[in-house]
Design a protein around this motif. Sequence first.
Motif: not given
Length: 118
Positions: A84-109
Amino acid sequence: MNRKNKIMIVAMLCLPYTLVAAQPQMIVMGGQYNEPSNGNFPNSRAPAQPIVVKQVGHNFTFNIGLVGEIVEIVRDEAFLYTTIVGDNGCVDIPTDILGEVELRLYRGNMMYHAIVEL
């Protein structure tokens, strides 16, 4: 050539790549509606406004208005990480996830997504 000179040459060759990786990148996430339109009525919704996110390595900084929204990291339709997006607006992804990935954010519908390199 002595060892000190060799270390300096290697450091000078690697430094530009280190600096490029540390530079913030602006990611534009396009949006789409999660719920399909009713077949009886045409979809009259306006296109979704994109979301701009700042990426530095495995850290993403979202607009403060997105605090509390769900973020997922997906590769080949397999969910690698959810947070979940934190209070400061930041999200830290674990460093063991590497390469090309899809970043998704859900807001309402809406689901916003972008392909990013970790």
